[in-house]
Design a protein around this motif. Structure first.
Motif, PDB file in Angstrom:
ATOM      1  N   TYR A 174      19.149 -30.527  -8.125  1.00  0.00           N
ATOM      2  CA  TYR A 174      17.725 -30.472  -7.807  1.00  0.00           C
ATOM      3  C   TYR A 174      17.254 -29.041  -8.019  1.00  0.00           C
ATOM      4  O   TYR A 174      17.754 -28.125  -7.367  1.00  0.00           O
ATOM      5  CB  TYR A 174      17.493 -30.957  -6.373  1.00  0.00           C
ATOM      6  N   ASP A 182      13.656 -28.018  -8.904  1.00  0.00           N
ATOM      7  CA  ASP A 182      12.219 -27.740  -8.921  1.00  0.00           C
ATOM      8  C   ASP A 182      11.987 -26.359  -8.304  1.00  0.00           C
ATOM      9  O   ASP A 182      12.390 -26.113  -7.161  1.00  0.00           O
ATOM     10  CB  ASP A 182      11.479 -28.810  -8.122  1.00  0.00           C
ATOM     11  N   ASP A 241      12.972 -31.183  -0.252  1.00  0.00           N
ATOM     12  CA  ASP A 241      12.932 -32.420  -1.044  1.00  0.00           C
ATOM     13  C   ASP A 241      14.046 -33.368  -0.603  1.00  0.00           C
ATOM     14  O   ASP A 241      14.529 -34.187  -1.371  1.00  0.00           O
ATOM     15  CB  ASP A 241      13.051 -32.111  -2.537  1.00  0.00           C
ATOM     16  N   GLN A 300      13.832 -37.179  -1.217  1.00  0.00           N
ATOM     17  CA  GLN A 300      14.183 -37.574  -2.581  1.00  0.00           C
ATOM     18  C   GLN A 300      15.696 -37.613  -2.756  1.00  0.00           C
ATOM     19  O   GLN A 300      16.241 -38.556  -3.327  1.00  0.00           O
ATOM     20  CB  GLN A 300      13.567 -36.616  -3.601  1.00  0.00           C
ATOM     21  N   ARG A 332      10.787 -26.272  -4.651  1.00  0.00           N
ATOM     22  CA  ARG A 332      11.458 -27.086  -3.623  1.00  0.00           C
ATOM     23  C   ARG A 332      11.725 -26.321  -2.330  1.00  0.00           C
ATOM     24  O   ARG A 332      11.915 -26.911  -1.288  1.00  0.00           O
ATOM     25  CB  ARG A 332      12.743 -27.720  -4.160  1.00  0.00           C
TER      26      ARG A 332
END
Length: 140
Positions: free
Chosen positions: A74, A76, A123, A126, A79
């Motif tokens: 992950y 991003d 996050d 997710q 985040r």
């Protein structure tokens, strides 16, 4: 305290028990102090991301995990409000629930039945959803 200008590597640990509950912590520090989150944290120099996942789970919940399965990476840049962090997320299923004991920077640790309805930091919703989908997917 902010993070460096270059991305930082972290790990997040999704830990289920055999009944489908997930182990969550309550964050003890900003950002998201008091919010539910997955156990995890920064990877230290000289350790693998798997070792960091096991260490963070033990430090924050008092629970030792062994077998880990990669959920995903992950990355991003938004985040984490402190700066760009990249996380390697892992999942494991414990054969039985062990009573967690909050430690390190966790203000609490508990097994959560209704994890789909709680608000999670960063996050982590997710990541948790992706881990659940991975475990439910038929074997290839």
């Amino acid at each position: 305290m902010g993070l460096p200008k270059t991305p930082v590597l972290t790990t997040d640990c999704v830990i289920f028990d055999s009944g489908g509950r997930v182990l969550l912590i309550r964050r003890g520090h900003p950002p998201y102090a008091g919010s539910y989150a997955l156990p995890g944290g920064f990877v230290e120099i000289g350790e693998t991301v798997e070792e960091a996942c096991r260490r963070e789970a033990l430090e924050e919940t008092g629970i030792k995990v062994d077998v880990l399965r990669l959920v995903g990476i992950y990355s991003d840049p938004a985040r984490d409000p402190r700066g760009h962090t990249v996380s390697a997320a892992y999942v494991t299923i414990l054969p039985f629930a062990v009573t967690p004991k909050a430690g390190s920077d966790a203000a609490g640790a508990e097994w959560v039945d209704n994890w789909r309805s709680v608000e999670l930091a960063f996050d982590h919703a997710q990541i948790l959803g992706d881990a659940d989908a991975l475990l439910r997917a038929p074997p290839r």
